[in-house]
Motif scaffolding. Structure first.
Motif, mmCIF file in Angstrom:
data_model
loop_
_atom_site.group_PDB
_atom_site.id
_atom_site.type_symbol
_atom_site.label_atom_id
_atom_site.label_comp_id
_atom_site.label_asym_id
_atom_site.label_seq_id
_atom_site.Cartn_x
_atom_site.Cartn_y
_atom_site.Cartn_z
ATOM 1 N N GLU A 63 0.842 -1.195 0.000
ATOM 2 C CA GLU A 63 0.000 0.000 0.000
ATOM 3 C C GLU A 63 0.878 1.246 0.000
ATOM 4 O OE1 GLU A 63 -2.420 1.770 -0.814
ATOM 5 O OE2 GLU A 63 -4.030 0.956 0.455
ATOM 6 N N ILE A 64 0.297 2.384 -0.333
ATOM 7 C CA ILE A 64 1.024 3.645 -0.224
ATOM 8 C C ILE A 64 1.487 3.840 1.213
ATOM 9 C CG2 ILE A 64 -1.074 5.013 0.203
ATOM 10 C CD1 ILE A 64 0.222 7.279 -1.445
ATOM 11 N N ASN A 65 2.657 4.408 1.388
ATOM 12 C CA ASN A 65 3.170 4.703 2.722
ATOM 13 C C ASN A 65 2.471 5.964 3.238
ATOM 14 O OD1 ASN A 65 4.631 5.353 4.997
ATOM 15 N ND2 ASN A 65 6.641 5.055 4.057
ATOM 16 N N PHE A 66 1.618 5.771 4.249
ATOM 17 C CA PHE A 66 0.876 6.907 4.804
ATOM 18 C C PHE A 66 1.650 7.640 5.897
ATOM 19 C CE2 PHE A 66 -3.055 4.865 3.058
ATOM 20 C CZ PHE A 66 -3.504 5.962 2.345
ATOM 21 N N GLY A 67 2.893 7.258 6.142
ATOM 22 C CA GLY A 67 3.750 8.000 7.053
ATOM 23 C C GLY A 67 3.111 8.307 8.400
ATOM 24 N N ASN A 68 3.067 9.609 8.737
ATOM 25 C CA ASN A 68 2.555 10.037 10.042
ATOM 26 C C ASN A 68 1.058 9.793 10.219
ATOM 27 O OD1 ASN A 68 5.158 10.965 10.320
ATOM 28 N ND2 ASN A 68 4.653 13.140 10.139
ATOM 29 N N TRP A 69 0.376 9.463 9.121
ATOM 30 C CA TRP A 69 -1.065 9.245 9.206
ATOM 31 C C TRP A 69 -1.437 7.828 9.620
ATOM 32 C CZ3 TRP A 69 -3.065 11.871 4.046
ATOM 33 C CH2 TRP A 69 -2.738 13.233 4.094
ATOM 34 N N GLU A 70 -0.471 6.926 9.597
ATOM 35 C CA GLU A 70 -0.783 5.526 9.879
ATOM 36 C C GLU A 70 -1.195 5.334 11.342
ATOM 37 O OE1 GLU A 70 2.158 2.801 8.340
ATOM 38 O OE2 GLU A 70 2.142 3.775 6.377
ATOM 39 N N GLY A 71 -2.241 4.563 11.532
ATOM 40 C CA GLY A 71 -2.780 4.330 12.868
ATOM 41 C C GLY A 71 -3.807 5.357 13.299
ATOM 42 N N LEU A 72 -4.065 6.356 12.425
ATOM 43 C CA LEU A 72 -5.034 7.401 12.740
ATOM 44 C C LEU A 72 -6.285 7.268 11.880
ATOM 45 C CD1 LEU A 72 -2.629 10.501 12.833
ATOM 46 C CD2 LEU A 72 -3.316 9.044 14.752
ATOM 47 N N THR A 73 -7.412 7.740 12.392
ATOM 48 C CA THR A 73 -8.636 7.799 11.595
ATOM 49 C C THR A 73 -8.621 9.077 10.774
ATOM 50 O OG1 THR A 73 -9.872 9.017 13.291
ATOM 51 C CG2 THR A 73 -9.906 6.599 13.429
ATOM 52 N N ILE A 74 -9.509 9.175 9.794
ATOM 53 C CA ILE A 74 -9.561 10.382 8.967
ATOM 54 C C ILE A 74 -9.896 11.608 9.809
ATOM 55 C CG2 ILE A 74 -11.972 10.018 8.296
ATOM 56 C CD1 ILE A 74 -9.118 11.649 6.213
ATOM 57 N N GLU A 75 -10.702 11.413 10.853
ATOM 58 C CA GLU A 75 -11.036 12.544 11.739
ATOM 59 C C GLU A 75 -9.791 13.039 12.470
ATOM 60 O OE1 GLU A 75 -12.720 9.668 11.660
ATOM 61 O OE2 GLU A 75 -14.629 10.341 10.758
ATOM 62 N N GLU A 76 -8.981 12.097 12.956
ATOM 63 C CA GLU A 76 -7.756 12.474 13.662
ATOM 64 C C GLU A 76 -6.746 13.121 12.715
ATOM 65 O OE1 GLU A 76 -7.671 9.003 17.125
ATOM 66 O OE2 GLU A 76 -6.960 8.546 15.089
ATOM 67 N N ILE A 77 -6.639 12.591 11.516
ATOM 68 C CA ILE A 77 -5.713 13.156 10.527
ATOM 69 C C ILE A 77 -6.133 14.570 10.143
ATOM 70 C CG2 ILE A 77 -4.872 12.935 8.156
ATOM 71 C CD1 ILE A 77 -5.197 9.851 8.553
ATOM 72 N N THR A 78 -7.436 14.751 9.921
ATOM 73 C CA THR A 78 -7.946 16.079 9.544
ATOM 74 C C THR A 78 -7.701 17.087 10.651
ATOM 75 O OG1 THR A 78 -9.649 15.059 8.164
ATOM 76 C CG2 THR A 78 -9.998 17.347 8.805
ATOM 77 N N ASP A 79 -7.839 16.643 11.888
ATOM 78 C CA ASP A 79 -7.632 17.531 13.035
ATOM 79 C C ASP A 79 -6.168 17.966 13.158
ATOM 80 O OD1 ASP A 79 -8.554 18.798 15.560
ATOM 81 O OD2 ASP A 79 -7.216 17.327 16.484
ATOM 82 N N ARG A 80 -5.245 17.053 12.872
ATOM 83 C CA ARG A 80 -3.820 17.325 13.076
ATOM 84 C C ARG A 80 -3.121 17.891 11.836
ATOM 85 N NH1 ARG A 80 -1.953 11.834 16.387
ATOM 86 N NH2 ARG A 80 -3.865 11.663 17.649
ATOM 87 N N TYR A 81 -3.641 17.558 10.646
ATOM 88 C CA TYR A 81 -2.969 17.945 9.399
ATOM 89 C C TYR A 81 -3.964 18.587 8.434
ATOM 90 C CZ TYR A 81 0.530 14.629 11.164
ATOM 91 O OH TYR A 81 1.449 13.970 11.945
ATOM 92 N N LYS A 82 -4.760 19.520 8.935
ATOM 93 C CA LYS A 82 -5.896 20.062 8.184
ATOM 94 C C LYS A 82 -5.520 20.551 6.778
ATOM 95 C CE LYS A 82 -9.864 23.139 8.760
ATOM 96 N NZ LYS A 82 -9.810 23.778 7.433
ATOM 97 N N GLU A 83 -4.526 21.411 6.663
ATOM 98 C CA GLU A 83 -4.183 22.002 5.363
ATOM 99 C C GLU A 83 -3.659 20.940 4.389
ATOM 100 O OE1 GLU A 83 -1.578 25.308 5.724
ATOM 101 O OE2 GLU A 83 -2.952 26.473 6.988
ATOM 102 N N THR A 84 -2.805 20.043 4.886
ATOM 103 C CA THR A 84 -2.252 18.996 4.023
ATOM 104 C C THR A 84 -3.347 18.059 3.534
ATOM 105 O OG1 THR A 84 -0.183 19.087 5.268
ATOM 106 C CG2 THR A 84 -0.511 17.183 3.840
ATOM 107 N N VAL A 85 -4.261 17.710 4.439
ATOM 108 C CA VAL A 85 -5.362 16.809 4.075
ATOM 109 C C VAL A 85 -6.242 17.437 3.001
ATOM 110 C CG1 VAL A 85 -7.493 15.729 4.897
ATOM 111 C CG2 VAL A 85 -5.413 15.548 6.244
ATOM 112 N N GLU A 86 -6.555 18.707 3.156
ATOM 113 C CA GLU A 86 -7.383 19.394 2.161
ATOM 114 C C GLU A 86 -6.717 19.370 0.794
ATOM 115 O OE1 GLU A 86 -8.078 23.282 3.690
ATOM 116 O OE2 GLU A 86 -9.643 22.626 5.100
#
Length: 202
Positions: free
Chosen positions: A83-106
């Motif tokens: 799979e693609i390497n999700f780096g710092n996002w691995e182990g997180l839900t989309i809600e958690e990722i959006t909260d921590r990395y809002k601009e990058t996720v957008e």
């Protein structure tokens, strides 16, 4: 002679069940995932599978071994099929990722093909490594039917690349756990690839 690839997304894991990003994290199948793989293995006995490949991550490897076992063939693992390497996002839900990395996720949702994941991979790089593996498999098995067990993002990307779909739209392709998609390559040529079945869940 044409080559037919039977793409299977791995069975469900505990992280899939709670919608956590997995990427390169080596998460094993859950009991549900093993049951899914057993059901699909029974269904796929109707096909004549000559060879089997899988990502080297446990969830894909085990799914492949369950299916390939019905044909008494070994599973060849390829790291390129991860799979693609999700780096710092691995182990997180989309809600958690959006909260921590809002601009990058957008930015990533708009342009995943060119947006680097923090500590991870760019989708366009995934396509390069995956398509190199697929080219090798097709060349190695002219006129044969080959099982390829990988991951949702990988299979979506392959289908987009072969069918000429904008890679930035790849999230619009539904890809269920332990689903089967079939691509046929007349004369073994990738550019002539034909999608015969997509996201079939048994």
């Amino acid at each position: 002679m044409g080559t037919r690839l039977y793409f299977v997304r791995h069975g469900e894991t505990q992280w899939n069940a709670v919608k956590k990003f997995q990427g390169h994290s080596d998460i094993t199948l859950s009991p549900v995932g093993r049951e899914q793989a057993e059901r699909l293995a029974q269904y796929m006995q109707k096909f004549d599978i000559n060879a089997a490949y899988a990502s080297d991550l446990s969830r894909a490897k085990e799914t492949a071994e369950i299916i390939a076992g019905k044909f008494n063939i070994p599973v060849i693992c390829k790291q390129q099929l991860r799979e693609i390497n999700f780096g710092n996002w691995e182990g997180l839900t989309i809600e958690e990722i959006t909260d921590r990395y809002k601009e990058t996720v957008e930015q990533w949702w708009k342009n995943p093909s060119a947006t680097p994941i923090p500590g991870g991979e760019v989708l366009s790089d995934l396509v390069k490594r995956v398509m190199a593996a697929i080219s090798d498999i097709i060349a190695e098995h002219p006129g044969q039917n080959v099982l390829v067990v990988s991951h949702g993002g990988v299979i979506r990307s392959i289908i987009c690349h072969i069918m000429g779909i904008d890679l930035n739209e790849y999230w619009r392709l539904q890809m269920n756990n332990c689903s089967l998609s079939i691509l046929y390559f007349p004369d073994g040529e990738i550019k002539k690839g034909i999608l015969e079945l997509f996201n079939f869940s048994y």
